[in-house]
Design a protein around this motif. Structure first.
Motif, mmCIF file in Angstrom:
data_model
loop_
_atom_site.group_PDB
_atom_site.id
_atom_site.type_symbol
_atom_site.label_atom_id
_atom_site.label_comp_id
_atom_site.label_asym_id
_atom_site.label_seq_id
_atom_site.Cartn_x
_atom_site.Cartn_y
_atom_site.Cartn_z
ATOM 1 N N GLY A 86 0.209 -5.870 5.733
ATOM 2 C CA GLY A 86 1.495 -6.220 6.310
ATOM 3 C C GLY A 86 1.474 -6.213 7.829
ATOM 4 N N THR A 87 2.445 -5.539 8.428
ATOM 5 C CA THR A 87 2.565 -5.529 9.894
ATOM 6 C C THR A 87 1.485 -4.696 10.569
ATOM 7 O OG1 THR A 87 4.122 -3.663 9.818
ATOM 8 C CG2 THR A 87 5.061 -5.899 9.784
ATOM 9 N N TRP A 88 0.693 -3.980 9.798
ATOM 10 C CA TRP A 88 -0.443 -3.256 10.377
ATOM 11 C C TRP A 88 -1.611 -4.194 10.677
ATOM 12 C CZ3 TRP A 88 -1.883 2.334 8.668
ATOM 13 C CH2 TRP A 88 -0.779 3.165 8.816
ATOM 14 N N THR A 113 2.919 2.076 0.494
ATOM 15 C CA THR A 113 3.116 0.633 0.558
ATOM 16 C C THR A 113 3.178 0.278 2.043
ATOM 17 O OG1 THR A 113 4.351 0.545 -1.526
ATOM 18 C CG2 THR A 113 4.586 -1.330 -0.022
ATOM 19 N N PRO A 115 4.004 -1.563 5.504
ATOM 20 C CA PRO A 115 5.214 -2.268 5.934
ATOM 21 C C PRO A 115 5.065 -3.783 5.775
ATOM 22 C CG PRO A 115 4.574 -0.599 7.549
ATOM 23 C CD PRO A 115 3.443 -0.695 6.567
ATOM 24 N N GLU A 116 5.938 -4.366 4.970
ATOM 25 C CA GLU A 116 5.914 -5.800 4.671
ATOM 26 C C GLU A 116 4.587 -6.198 4.021
ATOM 27 O OE1 GLU A 116 7.177 -8.327 7.896
ATOM 28 O OE2 GLU A 116 8.489 -6.758 8.706
ATOM 29 N N GLY A 117 3.934 -5.231 3.374
ATOM 30 C CA GLY A 117 2.631 -5.506 2.769
ATOM 31 C C GLY A 117 2.538 -5.012 1.335
ATOM 32 N N GLU A 118 1.336 -4.639 0.958
ATOM 33 C CA GLU A 118 0.997 -4.312 -0.424
ATOM 34 C C GLU A 118 0.884 -2.801 -0.605
ATOM 35 O OE1 GLU A 118 -2.325 -5.950 -3.641
ATOM 36 O OE2 GLU A 118 -2.881 -5.783 -1.521
#
Length: 228
Positions: A86-88, A113, A115-118
């Motif tokens: 995600g945002t990482w 989970t 951020p904005e990812g899996e």
């Protein structure tokens, strides 16, 4: 027993300082290409019934180095893709280490989970499902190589060892290293982890002895004779 050779991709210019994740266009560096060629040499004596790869360039390029000269085709399996960070994605690891979530990733990854990812648990589920499907497709005598990513490899190994995902950070998967797992009817056997040497696979006991395993087990009593 189906034999899986798990290979991590070779080095890229981002490996180490940056969490590349699913960033497109990340190719092997010069050192990574040399690692991929060396990996091909280390498995040159092993029959491979399939070579499978994550769709990301660095894995495909590593797998293609192994396939070169074998007349083999690299098959892409989307389920072997890197975890969705995600945002990482694309951020320096030193910076990410300051995030509150970082400690949870280290100590309790099954709860993470991105951020904005899996979720890491979802990543493990789809990667293990891919392995099990390839095992079934290739059968008990199948031998195949799957080129994927560090966290994916660690998650597959944790499953094979019967470890909770919260322990997967204890496993190491370096660039271009091999991990070898044999999947028997009753349980998996982890033969090598993070290995950088030339690979020789041990023979199946039934094949070596020319007979049937009358014990109904797939494990040797007393540890077995090992390999020569």
């Amino acid at each position: 027993m189906t034999t899986l050779l798990l290979a991590r991709h070779g080095l890229t210019d981002l490996t180490g300082p940056v969490l590349a994740g699913r960033t497109p266009g990340v190719h092997l560096s010069e050192a990574g290409r040399a690692q991929a060629e060396a990996l091909a040499g280390r498995v040159a004596g092993v029959r491979l019934d399939a070579i499978v790869s994550s769709p990301l360039e660095r894995c495909r390029e590593t797998a293609e180095a192994v396939a070169k000269g074998r007349g083999a085709q690299v098959r892409v399996d989307e389920r072997l893709i890197e975890c969705g960070y995600g945002t990482w994605t694309g951020r320096p690891l030193k910076e990410l280490a300051e995030e509150p979530l970082w400690q949870t990733v280290q100590a309790h990854p099954s709860a993470v989970t991105f951020p904005e990812g899996e979720a890491l648990a979802d990543m493990q589920h789809r990667a293990v499902a891919a392995v099990r499907e390839w095992n079934q497709r290739l059968g008990l005598k199948g031998v195949y190589l799957a080129c994927t990513h560090g966290d994916v490899i660690k998650a597959i190994v944790a499953d094979a060892l019967g470890l909770h995902l919260d322990h997967f950070q204890r496993i190491t998967a370096d660039p271009a290293a091999l991990t070898v797992i044999r999947y028997a009817p009753l349980r998996p056997f982890v033969l090598r982890i993070n290995d950088m040497g030339e690979l020789r696979l041990p023979e199946d006991s039934e094949e070596k002895d020319g007979g049937e395993n009358i014990t109904g087990s797939d494990a040797a009593v007393g540890g077995g004779p090992g390999t020569t």
